[in-house]
Design a protein around this motif. Structure first.
Motif, PDB file in Angstrom:
ATOM      1  N   ARG A  57       0.835  -1.198   0.000  1.00  0.00           N
ATOM      2  CA  ARG A  57       0.000   0.000   0.000  1.00  0.00           C
ATOM      3  C   ARG A  57       0.874   1.253   0.000  1.00  0.00           C
ATOM      4  O   ARG A  57       0.572   2.227  -0.679  1.00  0.00           O
ATOM      5  CB  ARG A  57      -0.933  -0.005   1.211  1.00  0.00           C
ATOM      6  CG  ARG A  57      -1.997  -1.103   1.147  1.00  0.00           C
ATOM      7  CD  ARG A  57      -3.127  -0.832   2.127  1.00  0.00           C
ATOM      8  NE  ARG A  57      -2.691  -0.796   3.499  1.00  0.00           N
ATOM      9  CZ  ARG A  57      -2.635  -1.838   4.300  1.00  0.00           C
ATOM     10  NH1 ARG A  57      -2.979  -3.028   3.863  1.00  0.00           N
ATOM     11  NH2 ARG A  57      -2.237  -1.707   5.554  1.00  0.00           N
ATOM     12  N   LEU A  58       1.951   1.192   0.758  1.00  0.00           N
ATOM     13  CA  LEU A  58       2.849   2.343   0.777  1.00  0.00           C
ATOM     14  C   LEU A  58       3.467   2.582  -0.594  1.00  0.00           C
ATOM     15  O   LEU A  58       3.688   3.722  -1.000  1.00  0.00           O
ATOM     16  CB  LEU A  58       3.957   2.132   1.817  1.00  0.00           C
ATOM     17  CG  LEU A  58       3.529   2.220   3.287  1.00  0.00           C
ATOM     18  CD1 LEU A  58       4.694   1.839   4.190  1.00  0.00           C
ATOM     19  CD2 LEU A  58       3.022   3.607   3.625  1.00  0.00           C
ATOM     20  N   SER A  59       3.739   1.503  -1.337  1.00  0.00           N
ATOM     21  CA  SER A  59       4.322   1.665  -2.664  1.00  0.00           C
ATOM     22  C   SER A  59       3.374   2.378  -3.611  1.00  0.00           C
ATOM     23  O   SER A  59       3.787   2.956  -4.609  1.00  0.00           O
ATOM     24  CB  SER A  59       4.702   0.297  -3.246  1.00  0.00           C
ATOM     25  OG  SER A  59       3.551  -0.417  -3.675  1.00  0.00           O
ATOM     26  N   LYS A  60       2.092   2.347  -3.284  1.00  0.00           N
ATOM     27  CA  LYS A  60       1.106   3.042  -4.104  1.00  0.00           C
ATOM     28  C   LYS A  60       0.862   4.467  -3.612  1.00  0.00           C
ATOM     29  O   LYS A  60       0.001   5.171  -4.122  1.00  0.00           O
ATOM     30  CB  LYS A  60      -0.212   2.259  -4.106  1.00  0.00           C
ATOM     31  CG  LYS A  60      -0.097   0.887  -4.789  1.00  0.00           C
ATOM     32  CD  LYS A  60      -1.418   0.135  -4.713  1.00  0.00           C
ATOM     33  CE  LYS A  60      -1.297  -1.231  -5.382  1.00  0.00           C
ATOM     34  NZ  LYS A  60      -1.063  -1.125  -6.829  1.00  0.00           N
ATOM     35  N   GLY A  61       1.594   4.885  -2.563  1.00  0.00           N
ATOM     36  CA  GLY A  61       1.523   6.278  -2.138  1.00  0.00           C
ATOM     37  C   GLY A  61       0.796   6.508  -0.838  1.00  0.00           C
ATOM     38  O   GLY A  61       0.633   7.637  -0.408  1.00  0.00           O
ATOM     39  N   GLY A  62       0.324   5.458  -0.150  1.00  0.00           N
ATOM     40  CA  GLY A  62      -0.387   5.644   1.106  1.00  0.00           C
ATOM     41  C   GLY A  62      -0.623   4.323   1.792  1.00  0.00           C
ATOM     42  O   GLY A  62      -0.412   3.251   1.228  1.00  0.00           O
ATOM     43  N   SER A  63      -1.056   4.378   3.043  1.00  0.00           N
ATOM     44  CA  SER A  63      -1.286   3.157   3.819  1.00  0.00           C
ATOM     45  C   SER A  63      -2.710   2.653   3.694  1.00  0.00           C
ATOM     46  O   SER A  63      -3.011   1.553   4.135  1.00  0.00           O
ATOM     47  CB  SER A  63      -0.983   3.426   5.298  1.00  0.00           C
ATOM     48  OG  SER A  63      -1.931   4.338   5.838  1.00  0.00           O
ATOM     49  N   GLU A  64      -3.597   3.480   3.098  1.00  0.00           N
ATOM     50  CA  GLU A  64      -5.026   3.152   3.007  1.00  0.00           C
ATOM     51  C   GLU A  64      -5.607   2.880   4.390  1.00  0.00           C
ATOM     52  O   GLU A  64      -6.491   2.049   4.563  1.00  0.00           O
ATOM     53  CB  GLU A  64      -5.260   1.962   2.066  1.00  0.00           C
ATOM     54  CG  GLU A  64      -4.875   2.247   0.623  1.00  0.00           C
ATOM     55  CD  GLU A  64      -5.024   1.049  -0.287  1.00  0.00           C
ATOM     56  OE1 GLU A  64      -5.601   0.033   0.159  1.00  0.00           O
ATOM     57  OE2 GLU A  64      -4.559   1.114  -1.430  1.00  0.00           O
ATOM     58  N   THR A  65      -5.078   3.588   5.381  1.00  0.00           N
ATOM     59  CA  THR A  65      -5.514   3.421   6.770  1.00  0.00           C
ATOM     60  C   THR A  65      -5.710   4.787   7.409  1.00  0.00           C
ATOM     61  O   THR A  65      -4.909   5.697   7.211  1.00  0.00           O
ATOM     62  CB  THR A  65      -4.468   2.630   7.578  1.00  0.00           C
ATOM     63  OG1 THR A  65      -4.259   1.353   6.971  1.00  0.00           O
ATOM     64  CG2 THR A  65      -4.925   2.434   9.021  1.00  0.00           C
ATOM     65  N   ILE A  66      -6.786   4.913   8.176  1.00  0.00           N
ATOM     66  CA  ILE A  66      -7.091   6.114   8.944  1.00  0.00           C
ATOM     67  C   ILE A  66      -6.973   5.771  10.428  1.00  0.00           C
ATOM     68  O   ILE A  66      -7.428   4.715  10.863  1.00  0.00           O
ATOM     69  CB  ILE A  66      -8.510   6.621   8.637  1.00  0.00           C
ATOM     70  CG1 ILE A  66      -8.593   7.146   7.201  1.00  0.00           C
ATOM     71  CG2 ILE A  66      -8.938   7.713   9.619  1.00  0.00           C
ATOM     72  CD1 ILE A  66     -10.004   7.472   6.766  1.00  0.00           C
TER      73      ILE A  66
END
Length: 340
Positions: A57-66
């Motif tokens: 997810r980080l490789s795509k620019g974010g953690s997708e986590t709030i």
């Protein structure tokens, strides 16, 4: 026989690359040609590789986590807020991680710094203790944070609060409409925005009804059941005690009811009480508690929607959203003529 677990070396083999190259790609520490990147992604998809999902997810620019930072979870108000926020985040394909601070500054600071390490893409942040300036210092320079329920003065970030002033007015009018003229306000810490705003609504309602605002009838302390009990002792010791009390939270109202019972008194026969929150226990206790409903679920949903827009760079405004409140009338208020 169980299927063999797919590991990183399997992905590297299928993509025709070294394990180190694939690992660095997943950890976002290397820039590869588009064609090479596609080979890795195709291999991951073919093998249904699930290892190190955070790195992917980080490789795509974010953690997708709030992150949802709350002072406590035992209070039903915060539990309802968390449930609604999780559902709203999930609808946007975001995970939500719950962070409980118990109002510990070190924990609050730790979770804010998660933004620097990209463990979360954004934070919904709630505190219910006055800030001495240190929390503001942690928030300064940060983005993708939404304050909920309570303010940190000076923080230039979006905020989502209940309409506390209107709630204070509605609560006090319930008591005035029942004929009460000597009304007390019992709230949390005086330095908190919610306490001051609910007290201001209380003051405005008295003024509109032509009633005096008596400072000895305004008590501020902790947002705890114990302070509610202490407040009853102090109010009943006055030469002229009040006949009704506006409690700044339902939790405080529980303490007021405890205190009345300790004096062999009861509501609404000896004292009318109205709370604030409409927690899920408000209609289960005796008497059923008249209160002001602030929709914890709507607070959570609104904050998530605002944060998602920030993450998508659809808004950069440091806005303040106010959630409407509603007057809920139950059995903890009696007409003054019927009181002892």
């Amino acid at each position: 026989m169980a299927n063999k677990r797919v590991v990183l070396s399997d992905v590297a083999r299928l993509a025709g690359l070294s394990k180190a190259t694939v690992s660095r790609y997943l950890n976002n520490s290397i820039v590869l040609p588009q064609q090479t990147t596609q080979r890795i992604e195709d291999a991951i998809s073919t093998l249904n590789y699930r290892g190190n999902s955070l790195a992917r997810r980080l490789s795509k620019g974010g953690s997708e986590t709030i992150g949802l930072v709350l002072p406590e979870i035992s209070n039903p108000f915060f539990a309802e807020l968390a449930e609604a926020a999780e559902a709203a985040a999930s609808a946007h394909q975001y995970s939500l991680v719950l962070c409980v601070t118990r109002n510990n500054l070190e924990k609050e600071s730790q979770f804010i710094r998660w933004l620097d390490t990209r463990q979360v893409d954004g934070l919904l942040f709630a505190t219910n203790k006055p800030d001495d300036g240190r929390l503001l210092a942690e928030l300064q320079g940060q983005s993708n944070i939404v304050l909920i329920d309570e303010d940190v003065p000076g923080a230039e970030v979006p905020k989502v609060f209940a309409d506390n002033v209107a709630g204070g007015q509605l609560a006090t009018r319930q008591l005035i409409d029942a004929g009460h003229r000597r009304i007390a306000y019992v709230g949390g810490p005086d330095a908190l925005m919610s306490v001051r705003e609910r007290r201001e609504g209380f003051r405005q309602a008295l003024e509109q009804a032509g009633l005096a605002y008596h400072s000895e009838l305004v008590l501020c302390g902790d947002y705890t059941r114990e302070f509610g009990q202490t407040a009853i002792d102090r109010l009943l010791a006055l030469p002229e005690p009040p006949t009704a009390i506006f409690a700044g939270s339902d939790y405080l109202a529980l303490g007021l009811l405890d205190g009345l019972r300790a004096h062999q008194l009861s509501a609404p026969k000896d004292m009318s009480i109205v709370g604030f929150d409409d927690a899920n226990y408000a209609e289960l206790i005796t008497p059923r508690l008249s209160t002001i409903r602030q929709d914890a679920g709507q607070l959570g949903r609104t904050a998530v929607e605002l944060l998602i827009r920030m993450l998508k760079e659809e808004t950069q405004e440091n806005c303040v959203a106010r959630i409407p409140v509603q007057s809920i009338k139950r059995e903890s208020i009696a007409p003054l003529a019927n009181a002892r």
